[in-house]
Design an enzyme around this catalytic site. Structure first.
Site, short mmCIF file in Angstrom:
data_model
loop_
_atom_site.label_atom_id
_atom_site.label_comp_id
_atom_site.label_asym_id
_atom_site.label_seq_id
_atom_site.Cartn_x
_atom_site.Cartn_y
_atom_site.Cartn_z
N HIS A 157 0.85 -1.22 -0.07
CA HIS A 157 0.04 0.23 -0.04
C HIS A 157 0.76 1.22 -0.15
CE1 HIS A 157 -4.16 -1.67 0.72
NE2 HIS A 157 -3.32 -2.82 1.01
N ASP A 365 3.45 9.29 -0.75
CA ASP A 365 2.07 8.78 -0.36
C ASP A 365 2.09 7.45 -1.42
OD1 ASP A 365 0.07 7.94 1.21
OD2 ASP A 365 -0.44 10.24 1.04
C1 GDG Z 1 -2.29 4.04 3.28
C2 GDG Z 1 -1.20 4.62 2.39
C3 GDG Z 1 -2.83 4.40 0.28
C4 GDG Z 1 -8.64 9.94 7.81
N1 GDG Z 1 -9.15 10.80 9.05
C5 GDG Z 1 -10.27 9.95 9.24
C6 GDG Z 1 -10.60 9.04 8.29
N2 GDG Z 1 -9.58 9.05 7.36
C7 GDG Z 1 -9.51 8.22 6.20
C8 GDG Z 1 -9.74 9.07 4.88
C9 GDG Z 1 -9.03 7.89 4.18
C10 GDG Z 1 -7.90 7.01 4.92
O1 GDG Z 1 -8.34 7.30 6.26
C11 GDG Z 1 -6.52 7.51 4.67
O2 GDG Z 1 -6.09 6.86 3.56
P1 GDG Z 1 -4.89 7.31 2.69
O3 GDG Z 1 -5.01 6.59 1.35
O4 GDG Z 1 -5.17 8.89 2.78
O5 GDG Z 1 -3.83 7.16 3.53
P2 GDG Z 1 -3.08 6.06 4.63
O6 GDG Z 1 -3.89 5.74 5.81
O7 GDG Z 1 -1.69 6.49 5.03
O8 GDG Z 1 -2.98 4.70 3.88
C12 GDG Z 1 -2.07 5.19 1.11
C13 GDG Z 1 -3.67 3.62 1.33
O9 GDG Z 1 -2.87 2.93 2.34
C14 GDG Z 1 -4.56 2.66 0.89
O10 GDG Z 1 -3.75 1.83 -0.16
O11 GDG Z 1 -3.73 5.12 -0.23
O12 GDG Z 1 -0.85 5.75 0.38
O13 GDG Z 1 -0.12 5.34 3.07
O14 GDG Z 1 -9.89 6.80 3.70
O15 GDG Z 1 -10.84 9.20 4.80
N3 GDG Z 1 -11.68 8.21 8.36
C15 GDG Z 1 -12.57 8.63 9.25
N4 GDG Z 1 -12.14 9.62 10.12
C16 GDG Z 1 -11.32 10.35 10.16
O16 GDG Z 1 -11.04 11.18 11.00
N5 GDG Z 1 -13.50 7.88 9.30
#
Ligand code: GDG
Length: 466
Positions: A157, A365
């Site tokens: 990821h 990322d």
């Molecule tokens: C890893 C990789 C890759 C955030 N704050 C809240 C909340 N979130 C959710 C967002 C989003 C998720 O968390 C974050 O996803 P990201 O993709 O931005 O980043 P990582 O957590 O670092 O994820 C990344 C991912 O895996 C998938 O393969 O894209 O590059 O680092 O969905 O909405 N969700 C809730 N409350 C919050 O306050 N419910």
């Protein structure tokens, strides 16, 4: 029928329709598991004084979850240690934050072996096994040692770093060698896939017998890019629910006569939050006429609090947000609203929908799902503008965003100015192509592409001797 076994560090299936507490990825994996009547295996989130390998089996929202408790030392060395203090910083180009400690490596191997011991007896001959992320890189090797011959795929990821960065990892070759016990290795983008291939060619005399085939260490694996997406259909449903609509109205009401700029990120140094604040500060300094017209909302739920680097970034952000508000706020307005709370998914959808600008500026990322969620939440008749870091995997697919270098406060400030001044016709044009991609290349497309590629791998390999 072929069963799918998904393995990830944490197991968190949604409890059913309307459960908005878990992320989109968990929803998508749960849907795949229901379709394949599969099993989701991983850590329970609980600790035990002594590891017993006792399985907790639960059926949650139609998904069978099999979890195992780990010892406190496992968490220190494997999860907080090797995964989050060694691999995470290094793979995000933060060699300065990476800690190398032999006990972490040992804990990592021990937990992967423990997972394999517990999982192996549950595996049936036709099962497809799909292992997720950097916590579990050597799991296929451990399963092969236990005689498992099934097709096993791995999806990373996070980024795969450039060769010269990766070789900072002690015993890097051993880790990569263990990846040749997979049948399929999936990366978020072709860049990460190529960085991996380049390492193998340079350091392990690897050869590429055909597209997406890589031979080294006496084995051949298939490699591919599988950009993860969001559950676009589910997001469309969320946007219509009462909580999302209420939140959207609330945010619109608190920003009358102003534009909302939104950022949503786990509080993590890879997300470029300090650089984002500095870019916003520069924007305020350079554009006195626009100062009172904007409000930047940064939602940043704390994560990995027991790791020191995360405590430090939290302190720096507290002070930076205070400094910006101290310098620019007025009796009836403060430029930054910085919130460390966690929100429900439907509330987030409402917040995105009210924001004129989505500011997504990670320094590195793997993909970044927030960029896609922001696009999915816009009003088609009057959409906002996405400002996106060129160092997010998502930038490869989302070329109609305003792509910027997040390390440059000037570029962030210029992009904010441009986004806020952009006329509706250009906003609609850019958003239309972005939304089309987000919908087409969604999480179901990602999952199906990976599972089909894994099922299509030519043949299962012989097991290793233990
Ligand atoms: C890893 C990789 C890759 C955030 N704050 C809240 C909340 N979130 C959710 C967002 C989003 C998720 O968390 C974050 O996803 P990201 O993709 O931005 O980043 P990582 O957590 O670092 O994820 C990344 C991912 O895996 C998938 O393969 O894209 O590059 O680092 O969905 O909405 N969700 C809730 N409350 C919050 O306050 N419910």
């Amino acid at each position: 029928m072929t069963r799918l076994i998904v393995v990830s560090n944490r197991v968190n299936p949604p409890s059913g329709e309307g459960d908005e507490s878990v992320g989109g990825l968990a929803m998508a994996l749960a849907a795949a598991l229901r379709e394949y009547s599969g099993l989701w295996f991983g850590w329970s989130g609980r600790t035990t004084p002594e590891f017993t390998g006792q399985l907790n089996i639960e059926k949650v929202g139609g998904v069978t979850a099999a979890t195992v408790d780990l010892e406190e030392a496992d968490l220190d060395e494997y999860y907080n240690g090797y995964a989050n203090k060694t691999l995470w910083p290094l793979f995000h180009y933060r060699n300065d934050l990476a800690l190398f400690d032999r006990s972490y490596g040992e804990g990592y191997r021990r937990v992967n072996a423990r997972f394999a011991d517990t999982l192996a007896p549950l595996i049936e001959p036709d099962d497809l096994i799909w292992i997720h992320d950097y916590h579990l890189i050597p799991l296929a090797r451990e399963l092969r040692k236990r005689g498992i011959k099934n097709r096993i795929g791995f999806f990373l990821h996070i980024p795969w770093p450039a060769h010269q960065v990766f070789i900072n990892l002690p015993r890097h070759r051993e880790l990569v060698e263990s990846m040749f016990d997979y049948d399929l290795l999936g990366f978020q983008t072709a860049d990460f896939q190529h960085a991996f291939e380049e390492y193998v060619v340079a350091e392990a005399s690897g050869v590429q017998p055909g597209p997406g085939r890589l031979k080294a260490f006496g084995q051949t694996v298939q490699t591919g890019a599988f950009p993860i997406g969001i559950d676009a259909e589910d997001f469309a449903r969320l946007l219509k629910n009462a909580k999302a609509r209420r939140m959207r109205d609330l945010m619109t009401a608190c920003t009358v006569f102003r534009h909302l700029i939104v950022g949503v990120d786990r509080l993590d140094y890879s997300k470029g939050l300090e650089e984002r604040f500095l870019g916003f500060e520069r924007f305020l300094t350079e554009n006195p006429d626009m100062r009172r017209e904007v409000l930047m909302l940064q939602i940043a739920p704390v994560s990995r609090e027991s790791v020191e680097a995360y405590q430090q970034i939290r302190e720096r952000l507290d002070s930076l947000s205070g400094r910006i508000n101290g310098a620019f706020a007025d009796v009836d307005w403060a430029p930054v609203r910085y919130v460390n709370k966690n929100y429900r998914r439907d509330e987030l959808a409402g917040i995105y929908g009210a924001a004129r600008v989505g500011l997504v500026t990670p320094l590195r990322d793997g993909m970044n799902l927030v960029a896609k969620e922001y696009v999915a939440s816009q009003n088609p008749d009057d959409p906002g503008v996405l400002i996106l870091s060129r160092f997010a995997g998502a930038a490869r697919q989302m070329k109609d965003a305003l792509l910027i270098n997040p390390n440059s406060a000037e570029e962030v400030a210029d992009a904010l100015r441009r986004a806020l001044a952009m006329d509706k016709a250009e906003r609609v044009r850019r958003w239309t192509t972005l939304f089309d991609t987000v919908q087409r290349e969604d999480v179901t497309a990602w999952r199906d592409a990976f599972v089909q590629a894994l099922a299509g791998v030519r043949q299962a390999r012989p097991a290793l001797a233990s």
